[in-house]
Design a protein around this motif. Structure first.
Motif, PDB file in Angstrom:
ATOM      1  N   ARG A   1     -30.330 -11.334  30.287  1.00 50.72           N
ATOM      2  CA  ARG A   1     -31.445 -11.249  29.342  1.00 50.72           C
ATOM      3  C   ARG A   1     -31.742 -12.579  28.650  1.00 50.72           C
ATOM      4  O   ARG A   1     -32.559 -12.639  27.737  1.00 50.72           O
ATOM      5  CB  ARG A   1     -31.140 -10.166  28.312  1.00 50.72           C
ATOM      6  CG  ARG A   1     -31.328  -8.778  28.879  1.00 50.72           C
ATOM      7  CD  ARG A   1     -30.480  -7.734  28.212  1.00 50.72           C
ATOM      8  NE  ARG A   1     -30.617  -6.434  28.892  1.00 50.72           N
ATOM      9  CZ  ARG A   1     -29.936  -6.113  29.999  1.00 50.72           C
ATOM     10  NH1 ARG A   1     -29.079  -6.962  30.532  1.00 50.72           N
ATOM     11  NH2 ARG A   1     -30.137  -4.947  30.575  1.00 50.72           N
ATOM     12  N   SER A   2     -31.070 -13.626  29.072  1.00 46.83           N
ATOM     13  CA  SER A   2     -31.331 -14.933  28.452  1.00 46.83           C
ATOM     14  C   SER A   2     -31.564 -15.976  29.541  1.00 46.83           C
ATOM     15  O   SER A   2     -32.705 -16.266  29.889  1.00 46.83           O
ATOM     16  CB  SER A   2     -30.154 -15.333  27.550  1.00 46.83           C
ATOM     17  OG  SER A   2     -28.940 -15.330  28.284  1.00 46.83           O
TER      18      SER A   2
ATOM     19  N   THR B   1     -26.367 -11.785  23.157  1.00 47.83           N
ATOM     20  CA  THR B   1     -27.607 -11.864  23.927  1.00 47.83           C
ATOM     21  C   THR B   1     -28.663 -12.665  23.174  1.00 47.83           C
ATOM     22  O   THR B   1     -29.307 -13.555  23.736  1.00 47.83           O
ATOM     23  CB  THR B   1     -28.141 -10.445  24.221  1.00 47.83           C
ATOM     24  OG1 THR B   1     -27.157  -9.733  24.975  1.00 47.83           O
ATOM     25  CG2 THR B   1     -29.443 -10.492  25.007  1.00 47.83           C
ATOM     26  N   GLN B   2     -28.795 -12.353  21.890  1.00 47.23           N
ATOM     27  CA  GLN B   2     -29.798 -13.054  21.096  1.00 47.23           C
ATOM     28  C   GLN B   2     -29.442 -14.538  20.939  1.00 47.23           C
ATOM     29  O   GLN B   2     -30.300 -15.413  21.011  1.00 47.23           O
ATOM     30  CB  GLN B   2     -29.913 -12.393  19.728  1.00 47.23           C
ATOM     31  CG  GLN B   2     -31.269 -12.638  19.092  1.00 47.23           C
ATOM     32  CD  GLN B   2     -31.393 -11.946  17.743  1.00 47.23           C
ATOM     33  OE1 GLN B   2     -30.606 -11.078  17.405  1.00 47.23           O
ATOM     34  NE2 GLN B   2     -32.404 -12.354  16.979  1.00 47.23           N
TER      35      GLN B   2
ATOM     36  N   ALA C   1     -30.096 -16.251  24.201  1.00 45.87           N
ATOM     37  CA  ALA C   1     -31.541 -16.391  24.423  1.00 45.87           C
ATOM     38  C   ALA C   1     -32.077 -17.605  23.662  1.00 45.87           C
ATOM     39  O   ALA C   1     -32.944 -18.332  24.169  1.00 45.87           O
ATOM     40  CB  ALA C   1     -32.272 -15.122  23.993  1.00 45.87           C
TER      41      ALA C   1
ATOM     42  N   LYS D   1     -33.951 -20.622  25.496  1.00 41.42           N
ATOM     43  CA  LYS D   1     -35.312 -21.050  25.166  1.00 41.42           C
ATOM     44  C   LYS D   1     -35.363 -22.544  24.828  1.00 41.42           C
ATOM     45  O   LYS D   1     -36.387 -23.197  25.063  1.00 41.42           O
ATOM     46  CB  LYS D   1     -35.857 -20.228  23.999  1.00 41.42           C
ATOM     47  CG  LYS D   1     -36.263 -18.821  24.408  1.00 41.42           C
ATOM     48  CD  LYS D   1     -37.001 -18.133  23.273  1.00 41.42           C
ATOM     49  CE  LYS D   1     -36.811 -16.638  23.300  1.00 41.42           C
ATOM     50  NZ  LYS D   1     -37.361 -15.982  22.109  1.00 41.42           N
TER      51      LYS D   1
END
Lengths: 452, 452
Positions: A257-258, A304-305, A308, A312
């Protein structure tokens, strides 16, 4: 156009000019572009020390060696690796260590030389890097190339493929670096600098989850046309207490998810690695040991965050990039369909050059949807263009035909760095997001001249 | 670098400056780059007339309308079309005509506007183009938008997506063009000019197969990163006498081995079309009517070779290209494997920028082999770099490791325009070849500014 080219070319030469040309582990005085993306301070996880220095592998005197260790707490480690058939020596070595060792000693990274396609000698060199760190940190492991003990320091490399490491420089660098690591912000920033290749700024983040644990991490990677073709390295360090099965599951979940949201499946470099290391140095914290527990889900979502954010930053520093583009595909029958359409758009050179030219050329986006291989019904397809800075999105393409193609409105959106393309397929309820960049003169300059 | 950029930027503006700004069908006085690629004369198939003029659809006054007709001999036609879900109106119209009509009247092509994503109006406009040509050529068909007769002129369009055709200009252009076509070399050259978009020179070829028949043809297309993303149009005209089943088979066979060797399956623009038209105007020639006959095989092979010439001209004129690169993969288990590996290399931006930088960065080639998705054994992989101008190829990578990485030798090869990468997989005996270009500043300039 030449101004945009310079925007990225100048910082690199500025960086080279300001670089510390002697071996040094202090945070550098390099004047990076986009200083707002580089933290000026941080609160780092307990028990960890970090650092980076210039060992001389990079010809330009920039930092090229990074060490992160946990001297007093054994480390539980998980990692995901490249699927490339030519997986580099450090990937093979780290894979073996993560698989076989219950705990690891540290993580050593060199930049400037990828130690890929280097045959048996390359494998020996990667093992030796691991062994030298173990020995320099003390407490087991013999130094030198001929030791029979399996070392336990993870290894990552990034840079030019097919050249052998200058092990004299690496070994001397390791000796000095193990004496110059520390827990402070400057040490962590040095560590983030030591892994850079064509990156224009170090990518470092840290965060405190009050009452629980902390995370710090860095990432690198820049070639963003097919995102995974440039080596992507990232590691997250935490003082959480977590078992290996739980850490493995969380790492895989977070990677999907990243870093995999800026990647194309199977389209990976020889060295890509994402590692998560936990040293359980938080005092009195409960161990995360149940995959079904709320504590594990919380850790997984936090990781996950955090990952991410690091992913990014890589997009934001895409080689020569002037745009940060979110491609959101919704209304697909399956997640795989949504992913395939978003990937196809994200890797279309014609879409990416149009964004660079600030051209609302929705035709190229729609064309990419059409050849993605996913069956679509033209009359159901919609396309919106937006930027966070402007409230109203522009409905460029509605139900199979151009709609609001107001060039002035489009121009006002396209002059922003952050752009979003939202594609509705009208076939179902699945969605997927990819992050990518534009394709620019800067990219060509960087990649046509990389080795010279 | 700026010199290389100019090499392609200048001819385009030169072309614009010399352009005939009034509607005219005479061969233009445009000074094209690489004049050696443009024939100064030709022997054309019997019974055919051709021409091109500037109808005013293109803002810069360049030719944008092309007609090829066979006034006295009915035409047998075959064609292969884009697989894109957003197939343009002219594709849908031509597909219907080729499928339903026993013979066709002519072929009309406009450039500057692709008539794609233009909904019902676009379909009406494409049918009207066909009908207007039928009527202007005389002998059946009513003019105007409301006729109920199905017209029989094939239609192709290329240019910007999502804009409607200016039918007033197109219709006036058709009227004038039908009165200005002819059988001479200048007429055919005008026809090849009328289909150009970002092409820097018209792509025209003609050949005589002594005692048999003749072929003439043109092609266009330029965006060469993912080759099929820019519209590829081509048509071959012959005076051979051949039945539709035989022509269909030969056309599909030739397309697979010519235009599809510079293409990625499924990765096609909204307008791509390759058509073959035969008018049987050779006197007393035997009809090719048996798929198993030597005459059919000979026609098929001749058409394949002729189409390959036209396809390679497209690569040679790849947007901003400074290199013509043949990628030959051998030793694969299956043709599909060989094709997948060669396609992956041919679309790798890192490989293509390295070739532009004249950098023998074999690591990027090997990396692309590794992530192609085809299982390979690193120890069996070999890579040679060569150019026709130098006898001895450079064995860059041997059995999984760098071998002869003599930078001086590599530099002498890489300074040439024509390059060949030969990859041996050592897994079997199948092979495949792709043709591609480098990725350059010129490409970015052309595609970032295309609409402005």
């Amino acid at each position: 156009m030449s101004a945009q080219l310079l925007r990225h070319a100048v910082p690199r030469s500025t960086a080279a000019r300001f670089a510390l040309r002697t071996m040094s582990s202090s945070a550098s005085a390099v004047a990076y572009p986009r200083p707002h993306l580089i933290p000026k301070s941080g609160t780092y996880p307990a028990g960890w020390v970090a650092g980076g220095l210039a060992s001389g592998v990079k010809k330009d005197g920039l930092k090229d060696l990074t060490l992160v260790a946990s001297p007093n707490h054994p480390i539980t480690a998980s990692a995901v690796f490249t699927q490339n058939s030519f997986a580099a020596a450090p990937v093979q070595v780290s894979k073996a260590i993560v698989k076989e060792a219950a705990t690891v000693r540290a993580l050593i990274v060199n930049s400037g030389c990828a130690n890929a396609c280097t045959g048996e000698q390359g494998t020996k060199d990667a093992w030796r890097m691991s062994r030298e760190v173990d020995a320099a940190l003390g407490g087991g492991g013999e130094r030198g190339a001929a030791s029979s003990t399996r070392p336990k320091t993870l290894v990552m490399s990034t840079g030019v493929i097919g050249q052998h490491l200058d092990m004299d420089k690496i070994v001397a660098g390791i000796t000095q670096l193990t004496q110059n690591v520390g827990p402070a912000h400057d040490n962590w920033l040095s560590a983030a600098e030591g892994i850079m290749t064509t990156d224009t700024f170090p990518k470092l983040r840290s965060t405190v989850f009050e009452g629980d644990y902390r995370m710090a991490g860095w990432s690198k990677g820049a070639g963003m046309i097919h995102p995974n073709m440039a080596t992507m390295l990232s590691a997250v360090f935490t003082d959480a207490s977590i078992t290996k099965p739980c850490l493995d599951a969380a790492t895989r979940y977070a990677a999907d998810r990243s870093f995999n949201a800026i990647s194309i499946d199977g389209d990976t470099s020889t060295n890509d690695t994402f590692a998560v290391l936990a040293n359980a140095a938080t005092e009195g914290a409960a161990v995360i040991d149940d995959l079904e527990s709320d504590a594990h889900r919380l850790f997984r979502d936090r990781l996950t965050q955090f990952a991410a954010e690091l992913a990014k930053l890589i997009v934001r520093d895409g080689e020569g990039a002037t745009k940060f583009v979110e491609i959101h595909v919704k209304g697909a029958k399956t997640f795989a369909d949504a992913r395939q359409v978003s990937s196809t758009i994200a890797t279309s050179p014609l879409v990416k050059t149009a964004l660079y030219g600030q051209d609302a050329n929705w035709g190229r986006v729609v064309c990419a949807v059409g050849y993605s291989g996913v069956p679509v019904t033209p009359e159901k397809v919609n396309l919106h263009l937006s930027t966070p800075a402007i409230d109203e999105p522009l409905h460029l393409f509605k139900n199979g035909a151009p709609f609001d193609t107001d060039e002035e409105k489009a121009a006002r959106i396209l002059e922003h760095e952050d752009l979003k393309l939202e594609i509705g397929l009208g076939e179902g309820s699945e969605e997927a997001t990819m992050y990518t960049t534009d394709l620019t003169h800067g990219y060509i300059t960087i990649n046509a001249d990389y080795r010279s």
